[in-house]
Design a protein around this motif. Structure first.
Motif: not given
Length: 107
Positions: A50-66
C-alpha cells in the motif's frame, strides 16, 4: 541518485509520448503485488504494498503536474509571440496568463 534520474526521465518520457503510453506508469505501482502469492499475505507485506502504491502514484502525478506547467508555459509563450497576432486587432495588446502573472509578481 543515478537511479532516481533514470526513473524520473522514464516517467517524463511516458507523459510526453503520444497516445496512451502513460498507462504503463501504473505497472511499477503494482509490481509488489507479485510478492503476495509467493510470500503469503502478511500485514507487513500488505502495508508495504500500500505504501509503495501510494508513493509511486504520488511521484508519477507530481511529475505530471510539472509536465503540465511546462506545456502551459510553452503554449503561453507561443500565444505571446504568434497566437494573439492571428486574432482580431483588439487582441494584439493582450498577454498570456503566464505573462500577466509574472508582471503582477514583479510589481
Amino acid at each position: 541518485m543515478k537511479v532516481y534520474i533514470a526513473i524520473r526521465d522514464w516517467v517524463d518520457r511516458q507523459w510526453r509520448a503520444p497516445g496512451l503510453r502513460f498507462k504503463i506508469l501504473l505497472l511499477p505501482a503494482m509490481l509488489p503485488l507479485l510478492l503476495i502469492p509467493v510470500t503469503g499475505n502478511t500485514p507487513t507485506l500488505t502495508m508495504t504494498v500500500c505504501v509503495w502504491f501510494i508513493g509511486w502514484n504520488l511521484f508519477v502525478f507530481w511529475r505530471y503536474w510539472i509536465f503540465l506547467k511546462v506545456v502551459s508555459r510553452k503554449a503561453d509563450e507561443q500565444y505571446d509571440k504568434v497566437g494573439k497576432f492571428n486574432l482580431a486587432n483588439e487582441y494584439h495588446d493582450t498577454e498570456s496568463a503566464t505573462a500577466a502573472g509574472e508582471r503582477k509578481r514583479r510589481g
